[in-house]
Scaffold this active site. Structure first.
Site, PDB file in Angstrom:
ATOM      1  N   HIS A   1      25.362 -13.271  -5.917  1.00  0.00           N
ATOM      2  CA  HIS A   1      25.727 -14.346  -6.845  1.00  0.00           C
ATOM      3  C   HIS A   1      24.503 -15.183  -7.213  1.00  0.00           C
ATOM      4  CE1 HIS A   1      28.026 -17.413  -8.868  1.00  0.00           C
ATOM      5  NE2 HIS A   1      27.562 -18.338  -8.052  1.00  0.00           N
TER       6      HIS A   1
ATOM      7  N   HIS B   1      23.171 -15.560 -10.876  1.00  0.00           N
ATOM      8  CA  HIS B   1      23.137 -16.911 -11.439  1.00  0.00           C
ATOM      9  C   HIS B   1      21.744 -17.230 -11.979  1.00  0.00           C
ATOM     10  CE1 HIS B   1      25.209 -20.696 -11.949  1.00  0.00           C
ATOM     11  NE2 HIS B   1      24.239 -21.346 -11.354  1.00  0.00           N
TER      12      HIS B   1
ATOM     13  N   GLN C   1      21.307 -14.288  -7.252  1.00  0.00           N
ATOM     14  CA  GLN C   1      20.438 -13.523  -8.150  1.00  0.00           C
ATOM     15  C   GLN C   1      21.038 -13.454  -9.552  1.00  0.00           C
ATOM     16  OE1 GLN C   1      17.398 -12.337  -7.641  1.00  0.00           O
ATOM     17  NE2 GLN C   1      17.312 -12.912  -5.505  1.00  0.00           N
TER      18      GLN C   1
END
Length: 105
Positions: free
Chosen positions: A78, A82, A80
């Site tokens: 998540h 994001h 990475q």
């Protein structure tokens, strides 16, 4: 940032990525109002947040290159994701602000 856990790095990616995206959105909002100094400042803040996220990411990559294993979990995925989304958003915000500036002239 040396010695941080994978979870701590993931949380930094999420936090700084979110900050960058928020600043980029504020830059677009300012540009809509022809507040280009504010838009430029917000884009600078977005870049600074992305740089902090990049430092966290590079720390993790450096440790991996040294042979240390990083824990891959949903938080890291998540984080990475994001970060990459935020980078794209900031890039697009720069273009949108530039378009508003061009229209204003």
């Amino acid at each position: 940032m040396d010695g941080q856990s994978s979870l701590e790095v993931a949380m930094q990616l999420i936090m700084y990525g979110g900050e960058a995206k928020s600043c980029a959105l504020e830059a677009i909002t300012a540009a809509k109002k022809q507040e280009f100094n504010e838009a430029t400042e917000k884009l600078s803040q977005a870049q600074a947040a992305l740089l902090e996220a990049h430092h966290a990411q590079m720390d993790m990559l450096t440790r991996e290159a040294r042979g240390e294993k990083n824990e891959i979990n949903l938080f890291m995925i998540h984080g990475q994701d994001h970060l990459m989304t935020s980078i794209a958003f900031v890039d697009l915000a720069k273009e949108i602000v530039a378009l508003y500036q061009k229209i204003e002239k």
